[in-house]
Design a protein around this motif. Structure first.
Motif, PDB file in Angstrom:
ATOM      1  N   ILE A   1       0.851  -1.202   0.000  1.00 18.05           N
ATOM      2  CA  ILE A   1       0.000   0.000   0.000  1.00 18.05           C
ATOM      3  C   ILE A   1       0.883   1.247   0.000  1.00 18.05           C
ATOM      4  CG2 ILE A   1      -1.622   1.355   1.383  1.00 18.05           C
ATOM      5  CD1 ILE A   1      -3.055  -0.936   0.167  1.00 18.05           C
ATOM      6  N   ILE A   2       1.900   1.247   0.882  1.00 24.12           N
ATOM      7  CA  ILE A   2       2.793   2.416   1.002  1.00 24.12           C
ATOM      8  C   ILE A   2       3.501   2.686  -0.318  1.00 24.12           C
ATOM      9  CG2 ILE A   2       4.855   3.304   2.166  1.00 24.12           C
ATOM     10  CD1 ILE A   2       4.025   1.761   4.648  1.00 24.12           C
ATOM     11  N   SER A   3       3.898   1.612  -1.010  1.00 24.20           N
ATOM     12  CA  SER A   3       4.657   1.781  -2.252  1.00 24.20           C
ATOM     13  C   SER A   3       3.825   2.425  -3.357  1.00 24.20           C
ATOM     14  CB  SER A   3       5.182   0.423  -2.725  1.00 24.20           C
ATOM     15  OG  SER A   3       4.115  -0.425  -3.128  1.00 24.20           O
ATOM     16  N   ARG A   4       2.517   2.398  -3.216  1.00 18.63           N
ATOM     17  CA  ARG A   4       1.646   2.985  -4.239  1.00 18.63           C
ATOM     18  C   ARG A   4       1.235   4.422  -3.920  1.00 18.63           C
ATOM     19  NH1 ARG A   4       1.543  -2.267  -4.569  1.00 18.63           N
ATOM     20  NH2 ARG A   4       0.816  -3.383  -6.404  1.00 18.63           N
ATOM     21  N   CYS A   5       1.776   4.939  -2.819  1.00 22.04           N
ATOM     22  CA  CYS A   5       1.411   6.296  -2.397  1.00 22.04           C
ATOM     23  C   CYS A   5       2.640   7.203  -2.392  1.00 22.04           C
ATOM     24  CB  CYS A   5       0.819   6.289  -0.978  1.00 22.04           C
ATOM     25  SG  CYS A   5      -0.674   5.296  -0.806  1.00 22.04           S
ATOM     26  N   GLN A   6       2.379   8.493  -2.527  1.00 23.54           N
ATOM     27  CA  GLN A   6       3.427   9.496  -2.319  1.00 23.54           C
ATOM     28  C   GLN A   6       3.406   9.838  -0.825  1.00 23.54           C
ATOM     29  OE1 GLN A   6       3.812  13.852  -4.004  1.00 23.54           O
ATOM     30  NE2 GLN A   6       4.169  12.402  -5.665  1.00 23.54           N
ATOM     31  N   ARG A   7       4.478   9.484  -0.129  1.00 24.89           N
ATOM     32  CA  ARG A   7       4.460   9.559   1.338  1.00 24.89           C
ATOM     33  C   ARG A   7       5.060  10.864   1.851  1.00 24.89           C
ATOM     34  NH1 ARG A   7       6.733   4.979   5.606  1.00 24.89           N
ATOM     35  NH2 ARG A   7       6.938   6.360   7.413  1.00 24.89           N
ATOM     36  N   TYR A   8       4.387  11.432   2.868  1.00 32.25           N
ATOM     37  CA  TYR A   8       4.889  12.625   3.554  1.00 32.25           C
ATOM     38  C   TYR A   8       4.840  12.369   5.057  1.00 32.25           C
ATOM     39  CZ  TYR A   8       4.381  15.078  -0.885  1.00 32.25           C
ATOM     40  OH  TYR A   8       4.499  15.459  -2.197  1.00 32.25           O
ATOM     41  N   ASP A   9       5.957  12.602   5.731  1.00 30.14           N
ATOM     42  CA  ASP A   9       6.049  12.374   7.174  1.00 30.14           C
ATOM     43  C   ASP A   9       5.967  13.703   7.924  1.00 30.14           C
ATOM     44  OD1 ASP A   9       6.336   9.611   6.945  1.00 30.14           O
ATOM     45  OD2 ASP A   9       8.485   9.773   6.593  1.00 30.14           O
ATOM     46  N   PHE A  10       4.842  13.924   8.590  1.00 28.73           N
ATOM     47  CA  PHE A  10       4.644  15.128   9.393  1.00 28.73           C
ATOM     48  C   PHE A  10       5.298  14.935  10.759  1.00 28.73           C
ATOM     49  CE2 PHE A  10       1.624  15.465   6.088  1.00 28.73           C
ATOM     50  CZ  PHE A  10       1.157  16.772   6.009  1.00 28.73           C
ATOM     51  N   LYS A  11       5.788  16.018  11.324  1.00 25.81           N
ATOM     52  CA  LYS A  11       6.469  15.955  12.623  1.00 25.81           C
ATOM     53  C   LYS A  11       5.751  16.831  13.645  1.00 25.81           C
ATOM     54  CE  LYS A  11      11.001  15.297  10.425  1.00 25.81           C
ATOM     55  NZ  LYS A  11      10.461  15.298   9.052  1.00 25.81           N
ATOM     56  N   THR A  12       6.075  16.603  14.914  1.00 21.64           N
ATOM     57  CA  THR A  12       5.526  17.472  15.959  1.00 21.64           C
ATOM     58  C   THR A  12       6.029  18.899  15.752  1.00 21.64           C
ATOM     59  OG1 THR A  12       7.379  16.892  17.407  1.00 21.64           O
ATOM     60  CG2 THR A  12       5.339  15.644  17.680  1.00 21.64           C
ATOM     61  N   LEU A  13       5.229  19.858  16.145  1.00 24.89           N
ATOM     62  CA  LEU A  13       5.568  21.253  15.921  1.00 24.89           C
ATOM     63  C   LEU A  13       6.529  21.756  16.986  1.00 24.89           C
ATOM     64  CD1 LEU A  13       2.884  20.807  14.293  1.00 24.89           C
ATOM     65  CD2 LEU A  13       2.469  23.231  14.586  1.00 24.89           C
ATOM     66  N   SER A  14       7.333  22.734  16.636  1.00 19.54           N
ATOM     67  CA  SER A  14       8.258  23.341  17.594  1.00 19.54           C
ATOM     68  C   SER A  14       7.506  24.313  18.498  1.00 19.54           C
ATOM     69  CB  SER A  14       9.374  24.088  16.863  1.00 19.54           C
ATOM     70  OG  SER A  14       8.854  25.250  16.231  1.00 19.54           O
ATOM     71  N   TYR A  15       8.156  24.686  19.592  1.00 16.66           N
ATOM     72  CA  TYR A  15       7.542  25.628  20.527  1.00 16.66           C
ATOM     73  C   TYR A  15       7.221  26.950  19.841  1.00 16.66           C
ATOM     74  CZ  TYR A  15       7.276  29.222  24.141  1.00 16.66           C
ATOM     75  OH  TYR A  15       6.884  30.293  24.903  1.00 16.66           O
ATOM     76  N   GLN A  16       8.149  27.442  19.013  1.00 16.77           N
ATOM     77  CA  GLN A  16       7.941  28.743  18.373  1.00 16.77           C
ATOM     78  C   GLN A  16       6.760  28.700  17.413  1.00 16.77           C
ATOM     79  OE1 GLN A  16       9.867  31.368  19.436  1.00 16.77           O
ATOM     80  NE2 GLN A  16       8.293  32.555  18.382  1.00 16.77           N
ATOM     81  N   GLU A  17       6.597  27.588  16.690  1.00 18.43           N
ATOM     82  CA  GLU A  17       5.478  27.460  15.752  1.00 18.43           C
ATOM     83  C   GLU A  17       4.145  27.448  16.488  1.00 18.43           C
ATOM     84  OE1 GLU A  17       7.911  24.876  12.358  1.00 18.43           O
ATOM     85  OE2 GLU A  17       6.795  23.872  13.970  1.00 18.43           O
ATOM     86  N   VAL A  18       4.077  26.718  17.590  1.00 22.82           N
ATOM     87  CA  VAL A  18       2.842  26.675  18.373  1.00 22.82           C
ATOM     88  C   VAL A  18       2.595  28.020  19.047  1.00 22.82           C
ATOM     89  CG1 VAL A  18       1.709  25.599  20.358  1.00 22.82           C
ATOM     90  CG2 VAL A  18       2.998  24.187  18.749  1.00 22.82           C
ATOM     91  N   LYS A  19       3.649  28.607  19.583  1.00 24.07           N
ATOM     92  CA  LYS A  19       3.511  29.902  20.258  1.00 24.07           C
ATOM     93  C   LYS A  19       2.961  30.969  19.313  1.00 24.07           C
ATOM     94  CE  LYS A  19       6.184  33.562  22.516  1.00 24.07           C
ATOM     95  NZ  LYS A  19       7.542  34.043  22.878  1.00 24.07           N
ATOM     96  N   ASN A  20       3.491  31.013  18.100  1.00 25.58           N
ATOM     97  CA  ASN A  20       3.031  32.017  17.136  1.00 25.58           C
ATOM     98  C   ASN A  20       1.552  31.863  16.830  1.00 25.58           C
ATOM     99  OD1 ASN A  20       5.625  33.024  16.996  1.00 25.58           O
ATOM    100  ND2 ASN A  20       6.154  31.961  15.101  1.00 25.58           N
ATOM    101  N   LYS A  21       1.099  30.613  16.667  1.00 27.48           N
ATOM    102  CA  LYS A  21      -0.310  30.362  16.362  1.00 27.48           C
ATOM    103  C   LYS A  21      -1.202  30.721  17.549  1.00 27.48           C
ATOM    104  CE  LYS A  21      -3.654  28.583  13.801  1.00 27.48           C
ATOM    105  NZ  LYS A  21      -4.034  29.129  12.476  1.00 27.48           N
ATOM    106  N   LEU A  22      -0.806  30.294  18.743  1.00 25.88           N
ATOM    107  CA  LEU A  22      -1.613  30.591  19.935  1.00 25.88           C
ATOM    108  C   LEU A  22      -1.655  32.089  20.212  1.00 25.88           C
ATOM    109  CD1 LEU A  22      -0.632  27.719  22.424  1.00 25.88           C
ATOM    110  CD2 LEU A  22      -2.434  27.777  20.703  1.00 25.88           C
TER     111      LEU A  22
END
Length: 477
Positions: A166-187
């Motif tokens: 299944i994985i081989s038939r998809c274009q895979r993207y691995d999302f990561k946890t957000l950094s403190y600065q990224e969350v802080k800016n949004k909040l």
């Protein structure tokens, strides 16, 4: 009807997505150049933007005003319906609830129908790892050669449970946890739009509690806002709402530890007990506070690791003790004694080696160690026994070790096969207590060094740094 902050501030454009700049850039390029894959796999922790990105692809493909573009208009009927979740050509399937082969067969029967309103049908299968093996096999051929008007977007938090085919038939993207600065800016942006005053300490606590998940962070923020309606949000009020120990208390307790005042420590724990603060949770928060202070350099690495080790050793030994106040006394005594040991080590390092003067013009010589390597070998079993009683892990790490050479006041300990054990023993967390044991048994101030049998020079030592010490400690835990 009230709309939660997470739904209210869900990104409507790719520019509003926090973090994952490389993934967002690639998806935007795919849309702008009309080079979309037929199937995508979005992998990553919860609440980091997998489903949001999938909906933005759906919007970018089906925008009626701007065409296939990374900048949908957000005004046309298709964009508005996708935002509301009512777009007929956007089908979201929860694989946790629809995981069987019958549901997938039904999906296969429907995908051949042309889109009703948009250019393409977008199928988002969330938590796809929950599908049964039979359902995966049924989906396999469809993923390989779907109709031109269909795009599949699979989202998961556990890609290892998905069939490799299944994985081989998809274009895979691995999302990561957000950094403190990224969350802080949004909040901070949300608080500004909601006219809420909040300090940086509160934002830091919310981020740590969320574990880098934007969705969790916004949900926690909303809870804090509701608990403090009409008031400025402070670090203390946020800690109280979320149920974690305020940093001011942790700092006060560390000051007591530094002064090695057992009496003050007991009084402090009594105060926590009276205020109905969970003693066990307090010490876990205290260990985390020490870790953070160690990382930023406010606490010496060996000292921080000893305190953290003392906390968790005691919590482990007395984990079934119902009287948490008694547990608190044990932990307090352990880390107070640890602090005293650290102070003694510092004094030992700073006091010059004892010398004796001569009056006949001869040079002053350092006091010599009056034991031999044979003396150490004769008491090696006693040393190992005492070490095992101190920390059970010494039994494994020292099983392969032997006294190799005695050079002035330095005992060289060799390892025949296990290089990993050697590396663990080189960390302050294991080396310093073991050095104390050797000194106690041999009744002399020996220093220790460790060597693997393949080392070319016995005098060669590896550089130690904070990262190695931290990893050595937490790998043991």
């Amino acid at each position: 009807m009230h709309m939660t902050l997470y739904r209210k501030y869900r990104p409507k454009t790719f520019e509003e997505v926090a973090g994952e700049s490389d993934i967002i850039k690639t998806l935007k390029n795919s849309l702008d150049n009309n080079k979309l894959a037929h199937a995508y796999l979005f992998n990553g922790p919860r609440g980091v933007g997998k489903t949001t990105s999938a909906r933005l692809i759906a919007k970018g493909v089906n925008c009626l005003k701007n065409g296939i573009s990374s900048t949908p208009c957000n005004e046309c009927e298709a964009c508005r319906e996708i935002d509301r979740g009512s777009f007929i050509d956007l089908i979201e399937i929860d694989a946790a609830s629809n995981r069987g082969i019958d549901e997938i067969r039904e999906l296969k029967d429907k995908i051949n129908y042309q889109p009703s309103k948009g250019r393409k049908k977008i199928y988002i299968i969330d938590e796809v790892h929950m599908l049964t093996k039979e359902a995966f096999n049924a989906l396999l051929k469809t993923l390989e050669e779907p109709p031109e008007h269909v795009i599949f977007i699979l989202a998961t938090t556990e890609p290892d449970k998905i069939l490799p085919t299944i994985i081989s038939r998809c274009q895979r993207y691995d999302f990561k946890t957000l950094s403190y600065q990224e969350v802080k800016n949004k909040l901070s942006d949300i608080c500004e739009k909601e006219n809420i005053k909040i300090d940086d300490g509160s934002l830091e606590i919310i981020y740590e509690t969320s574990g880098g998940s934007m969705r969790d962070a916004i949900s926690i923020l909303e809870r804090v806002i509701i608990s403090n309606l009409g008031e400025s949000i402070t670090e203390e009020s946020t800690s109280k709402t979320i149920g974690i120990t305020p940093k001011s208390l942790l700092r006060d307790f560390y000051d007591i530890i530094k002064r090695t005042s057992l009496q003050k420590g007991v009084e402090f724990l009594e105060k926590l007990w009276i205020e109905s603060i969970d003693i066990e949770k307090f010490f876990k928060d205290f260990a985390k506070y020490i870790k953070d202070e160690t990382f930023v350099g406010n606490i010496e690495v060996s000292q921080g690791l000893k305190i953290i080790g003392g906390v968790f050793d005691s919590l482990n030994k007395f984990k079934y003790e119902e009287d948490k106040r008694l547990l608190g006394y044990v932990v307090l005594n352990t880390i107070i004694n640890t602090q005293k040991e650290v102070k003694q080590e510092i004094i030992y390092r700073e006091v010059p080696v004892e010398t004796k003067s001569v009056t006949d013009g001869e040079e002053t010589q350092a006091k010599k160690i009056s034991i031999t390597l044979e003396d150490v070998k004769s008491k090696w079993n006693d040393i190992l026994k005492m070490a095992k009683d101190e920390k059970p892990t010494y039994k494994a790490f020292l099983a392969d070790a032997f006294p190799m050479k005695l050079q002035d006041d330095e005992l060289c300990i060799g390892f025949r096969e296990n290089e990993f054990s050697k590396e663990q023993m080189e960390s302050d967390y294991y080396n310093l207590p073991f050095q104390e044991i050797v000194q106690k048994v041999m009744n002399t101030q020996l220093k220790l060094s460790y060597f693997f049998k393949k080392d070319r020079k016995i005098d060669e030592k590896r550089n130690e740094n904070m990262t190695k010490d931290i990893l050595a400690y937490f790998s043991e835990e």
